[in-house]
Design a protein around this motif. Structure first.
Motif, PDB file in Angstrom:
ATOM      1  N   ASN A  26       0.817  -1.211   0.000  1.00 18.38           N
ATOM      2  CA  ASN A  26       0.000   0.000   0.000  1.00 18.38           C
ATOM      3  C   ASN A  26       0.853   1.264   0.000  1.00 18.38           C
ATOM      4  O   ASN A  26       0.468   2.263  -0.618  1.00 18.38           O
ATOM      5  CB  ASN A  26      -0.963   0.013   1.184  1.00 18.38           C
ATOM      6  CG  ASN A  26      -2.066  -1.023   1.059  1.00 18.38           C
ATOM      7  OD1 ASN A  26      -2.308  -1.783   1.979  1.00 18.38           O
ATOM      8  ND2 ASN A  26      -2.733  -1.081  -0.071  1.00 18.38           N
ATOM      9  N   LYS A  31      -4.243   3.009  -2.239  1.00 17.92           N
ATOM     10  CA  LYS A  31      -5.457   2.261  -1.912  1.00 17.92           C
ATOM     11  C   LYS A  31      -5.841   1.326  -3.060  1.00 17.92           C
ATOM     12  O   LYS A  31      -5.763   1.698  -4.233  1.00 17.92           O
ATOM     13  CB  LYS A  31      -6.592   3.247  -1.630  1.00 17.92           C
ATOM     14  CG  LYS A  31      -7.819   2.620  -1.025  1.00 17.92           C
ATOM     15  CD  LYS A  31      -8.812   3.700  -0.608  1.00 17.92           C
ATOM     16  CE  LYS A  31     -10.038   3.080   0.009  1.00 17.92           C
ATOM     17  NZ  LYS A  31     -11.015   4.095   0.395  1.00 17.92           N
ATOM     18  N   ALA A 117      -4.143  -6.216   1.913  1.00 17.62           N
ATOM     19  CA  ALA A 117      -3.869  -4.919   1.286  1.00 17.62           C
ATOM     20  C   ALA A 117      -5.129  -4.197   0.822  1.00 17.62           C
ATOM     21  O   ALA A 117      -5.155  -2.973   0.758  1.00 17.62           O
ATOM     22  CB  ALA A 117      -2.918  -5.102   0.105  1.00 17.62           C
ATOM     23  N   SER A 119      -8.792  -2.565   0.727  1.00 15.43           N
ATOM     24  CA  SER A 119      -9.724  -1.937   1.658  1.00 15.43           C
ATOM     25  C   SER A 119     -11.157  -2.392   1.407  1.00 15.43           C
ATOM     26  O   SER A 119     -12.043  -2.141   2.220  1.00 15.43           O
ATOM     27  CB  SER A 119      -9.646  -0.412   1.543  1.00 15.43           C
ATOM     28  OG  SER A 119     -10.005  -0.002   0.239  1.00 15.43           O
TER      29      SER A 119
END
Length: 176
Positions: A26, A31, A117, A119
């Motif tokens: 990241n 993101k 990793a 979201s």
């Protein structure tokens, strides 16, 4: 006989697993959202156009949100569908990494790092294992079905996960 009933199936993945590798990823890439694609199973039948529609919507939404995409496939994903998915992901310009099952390459990363990793994870509904692995990470999980199909046991399990707040269920026709 006696048996145990778990709300979430025990998994190798936890909110704390692979955090070092995910943090490094990241820091380098920013993101990212993940798409975990299975194949025919649990009463679901995926068509080539279903895979295409799923990827188009996922990539479009990620692009609008300014995030990269990480796509994983499974042993049940048809190799030709995986090739189409790979082509679409690469042409999007926002594909950062992959965990392709059939066509591993230099971008292929371990699934555990992906789970940590990302979201947001979008998982196809044909595998309770994949769904529970995604949920075990503590990440926001969307479960997508190709429409009609799915056996009643699977539908009940997914509904319980949704009612408990672990997943958001979406059909391919209403995916957003």
């Amino acid at each position: 006989g006696r048996f145990f009933r778990f709300e979430i199936i025990p998994s190798l993945y936890t909110p704390d697993s692979h955090t070092d590798e995910a943090g490094e990823f990241n820091a380098e890439h920013g993101k990212v959202w993940g798409l975990v694609i299975g194949g025919d199973g649990e009463g679901y039948r995926w068509k080539k156009r279903d895979y295409q529609q799923l990827c188009e919507v996922f990539v479009s939404q990620a692009s609008k949100s300014g995030v990269g995409v990480w796509i994983a496939t499974s042993r049940r994903t048809p190799p030709d569908a995986e090739q189409s998915i790979r082509k679409m992901a690469m042409e999007s310009g926002i594909s950062i990494a992959n965990s392709f099952y059939h066509g591993r390459d230099g971008l292929t990363k371990p699934l555990g790092v992906m789970m940590a990793a990302c979201s947001r994870l979008c998982v196809t509904a044909d595998s309770m294992s994949m769904t529970h692995e995604a949920v075990s990470t503590g990440t926001q999980v969307f479960v997508v079905s190709p429409g009609e199909g799915g056996n009643p046991r699977l539908a009940g399990n997914l509904k319980r996960l949704e009612e408990s707040g672990f997943v958001v269920l979406q059909g391919l026709d209403t995916l957003d």
